[in-house]
Structures are given as structure tokens and as C-alpha cells.
Design a protein around this motif. Sequence first.
Motif, mmCIF file in Angstrom:
data_model
loop_
_atom_site.group_PDB
_atom_site.id
_atom_site.type_symbol
_atom_site.label_atom_id
_atom_site.label_comp_id
_atom_site.label_asym_id
_atom_site.label_seq_id
_atom_site.Cartn_x
_atom_site.Cartn_y
_atom_site.Cartn_z
ATOM 1 N N ALA A 170 14.882 103.950 -68.785
ATOM 2 C CA ALA A 170 15.603 105.113 -68.265
ATOM 3 C C ALA A 170 16.942 104.693 -67.657
ATOM 4 O O ALA A 170 17.935 105.414 -67.749
ATOM 5 C CB ALA A 170 14.752 105.839 -67.226
ATOM 6 N N TYR A 171 16.991 103.514 -67.056
ATOM 7 C CA TYR A 171 18.228 103.025 -66.426
ATOM 8 C C TYR A 171 19.322 102.756 -67.448
ATOM 9 O O TYR A 171 20.491 102.622 -67.095
ATOM 10 C CB TYR A 171 17.942 101.764 -65.602
ATOM 11 C CG TYR A 171 17.744 100.508 -66.426
ATOM 12 C CD1 TYR A 171 18.750 99.554 -66.515
ATOM 13 C CD2 TYR A 171 16.556 100.269 -67.122
ATOM 14 C CE1 TYR A 171 18.575 98.401 -67.276
ATOM 15 C CE2 TYR A 171 16.375 99.133 -67.874
ATOM 16 C CZ TYR A 171 17.382 98.203 -67.949
ATOM 17 O OH TYR A 171 17.223 97.064 -68.704
ATOM 18 N N THR B 30 28.690 88.385 -68.634
ATOM 19 C CA THR B 30 28.248 87.031 -68.989
ATOM 20 C C THR B 30 27.000 87.143 -69.852
ATOM 21 O O THR B 30 26.154 88.003 -69.625
ATOM 22 C CB THR B 30 27.939 86.239 -67.715
ATOM 23 O OG1 THR B 30 29.141 86.158 -66.939
ATOM 24 C CG2 THR B 30 27.449 84.842 -68.029
ATOM 25 N N ARG B 31 26.898 86.282 -70.856
ATOM 26 C CA ARG B 31 25.719 86.281 -71.720
ATOM 27 C C ARG B 31 25.257 84.856 -71.976
ATOM 28 O O ARG B 31 26.034 83.911 -71.840
ATOM 29 C CB ARG B 31 26.000 87.016 -73.033
ATOM 30 C CG ARG B 31 27.062 86.381 -73.887
ATOM 31 C CD ARG B 31 27.266 87.174 -75.176
ATOM 32 N NE ARG B 31 28.268 86.562 -76.014
ATOM 33 C CZ ARG B 31 29.297 87.192 -76.541
ATOM 34 N NH1 ARG B 31 29.481 88.472 -76.307
ATOM 35 N NH2 ARG B 31 30.162 86.559 -77.303
ATOM 36 N N GLY C 276 28.448 110.022 -69.803
ATOM 37 C CA GLY C 276 27.903 110.204 -68.469
ATOM 38 C C GLY C 276 27.658 108.876 -67.787
ATOM 39 O O GLY C 276 27.542 107.837 -68.450
ATOM 40 N N PRO C 277 27.564 108.873 -66.464
ATOM 41 C CA PRO C 277 27.300 107.623 -65.737
ATOM 42 C C PRO C 277 25.842 107.197 -65.862
ATOM 43 O O PRO C 277 24.964 108.001 -66.154
ATOM 44 C CB PRO C 277 27.629 107.993 -64.288
ATOM 45 C CG PRO C 277 27.396 109.464 -64.219
ATOM 46 C CD PRO C 277 27.726 110.025 -65.571
ATOM 47 N N TYR C 278 25.611 105.914 -65.640
ATOM 48 C CA TYR C 278 24.260 105.352 -65.669
ATOM 49 C C TYR C 278 23.669 105.401 -64.265
ATOM 50 O O TYR C 278 24.403 105.260 -63.275
ATOM 51 C CB TYR C 278 24.304 103.921 -66.196
ATOM 52 C CG TYR C 278 24.745 103.853 -67.631
ATOM 53 C CD1 TYR C 278 23.811 103.871 -68.670
ATOM 54 C CD2 TYR C 278 26.099 103.814 -67.963
ATOM 55 C CE1 TYR C 278 24.219 103.831 -69.997
ATOM 56 C CE2 TYR C 278 26.509 103.781 -69.291
ATOM 57 C CZ TYR C 278 25.567 103.788 -70.293
ATOM 58 O OH TYR C 278 25.967 103.766 -71.609
ATOM 59 N N PRO D 85 23.368 95.709 -68.186
ATOM 60 C CA PRO D 85 23.045 94.629 -69.137
ATOM 61 C C PRO D 85 21.629 94.798 -69.661
ATOM 62 O O PRO D 85 20.800 95.452 -69.058
ATOM 63 C CB PRO D 85 23.175 93.358 -68.297
ATOM 64 C CG PRO D 85 22.979 93.814 -66.882
ATOM 65 C CD PRO D 85 23.503 95.215 -66.815
ATOM 66 N N VAL D 86 21.372 94.182 -70.799
ATOM 67 C CA VAL D 86 20.022 94.201 -71.358
ATOM 68 C C VAL D 86 19.120 93.365 -70.464
ATOM 69 O O VAL D 86 19.537 92.345 -69.933
ATOM 70 C CB VAL D 86 20.037 93.628 -72.784
ATOM 71 C CG1 VAL D 86 18.626 93.558 -73.346
ATOM 72 C CG2 VAL D 86 20.927 94.482 -73.693
ATOM 73 N N GLY D 87 17.885 93.828 -70.306
ATOM 74 C CA GLY D 87 16.981 93.143 -69.366
ATOM 75 C C GLY D 87 17.132 93.775 -68.015
ATOM 76 O O GLY D 87 18.149 94.386 -67.696
ATOM 77 N N HIS D 88 16.086 93.648 -67.207
ATOM 78 C CA HIS D 88 16.107 94.362 -65.914
ATOM 79 C C HIS D 88 15.282 93.608 -64.904
ATOM 80 O O HIS D 88 14.265 93.082 -65.246
ATOM 81 C CB HIS D 88 15.542 95.780 -66.140
ATOM 82 C CG HIS D 88 15.841 96.697 -64.991
ATOM 83 N ND1 HIS D 88 14.869 97.166 -64.158
ATOM 84 C CD2 HIS D 88 17.002 97.241 -64.575
ATOM 85 C CE1 HIS D 88 15.412 97.970 -63.262
ATOM 86 N NE2 HIS D 88 16.703 98.023 -63.497
#
Length: 202
Positions: A76-77, A148-149, A188-190, A199-202
Motif C-alpha cells: 500500500a505504501y 542508491t541501489r 498523487g503523493p505516496y 524504494p523497493v523493499g520496506h
Amino acid sequence: MSTSPAPRRAPFTATLALAGALALTACGELRASDAPAGAGPGASGGPSPSSPAAGASPWVEPGAGDGAPHHNENNAYRRPGEMSPGHARDARREADRIRPVLERLWKQRTWDPATVKAALLRLGYEEERTGPDGTRLGGTLTVTEMLTRYENGRYVTPEGTRVGLRVHDDACVTGFVQESNAEAVAGGPYPETGCFAPPVGH
């Protein structure tokens, strides 16, 4: 003392013959009630279009991307909020102002954050300011380096710049300029990261 069994056997024999004929004519037919446990209507030729893929979890949410349980809830984020129609128009108008500046810088092969920020401030935007707790104190423009990745066993920050412009509480412009291309789009904003996609991952 004579018995006459033939008349009694005839109906019994006819019944057996009829049952055998029915069994033979049903041979090869597979009805839904005959399917073995776990086999669906498409068991002979792979899963049917409406059945889950082989090995798929029966607890998958509808439209759940990669098919993981709780995918929608867990991601959802990563979904931007909805913009009102009027605010979406405003955001598209601002994206149309920012895009030519980013494209010009891209053609000049200049995409460092300091140069991009200076060029966008000349459009009249004010840099967004936040307090120590993340409270917004004013301004609408955020210019930062690329995310950064992890690459080839180490963390790297690609050359380029990300741009976020908060047009309204429910409407943003997100853009970037880097070696490969430049772009600015309305959205729209996140929930957790404002105008920038998390970023991917949480």
C-alpha cells in the motif's frame, strides 16, 4: 415337487444387463462430481482460465501482482494517492513547465542536483523546508540525488537528479534527469514518502 425359477430370474437378469449397459455407456465420461480430489474441470489439459495456476496459493488477493498473500496490503505504501480532478490539472500544468527545463539540461548533459535545483528555482518555485520531525514548514520543491541501489556487491548512487514538486496536498509532480533520459509527470503523493516513489523493499 417342481419349481419354476425362470420367471423369478428374468427380471433380475434384465436388471443386471441394464446396469452393465449403463456402466459401459458412461465409460470415458468425466463429470464434475467424478473429478478426483484436487482436479478441476481442466485437469486433462492444464488449469482452466478461472482456476488458479498450479502451485498458486488459495489465499491470494484479487489483483495481487506477483501472487503473494497480502501483496496489496504489504505494498500500500507504494501506491500514490488519488488526485482531485482540478488538482490533477494543476499538477499536469506544472509538469509541462518543468519537463522542458529537465530536457534542456539532459541535452546539455548536465544532471547534477545543484544545477537542476538552480534551474527550477528560476521558474519561481521555493525549496521545500521541513522540521526535525518531518513537519513541512514551507516551500514546494525538493531536488535530490538519485536513489542508491545495490549493484555488483556494493551500493552505488547513479548520476542524475530526482525532482519532487508538491502542487497541492493531494497532487505532485515527480521528475528526473539522468544520462538516459529526462521526464516529469503528475501524480498523487505516496503515504510515507511524499512526491517521491518509495524504494523497493520496506
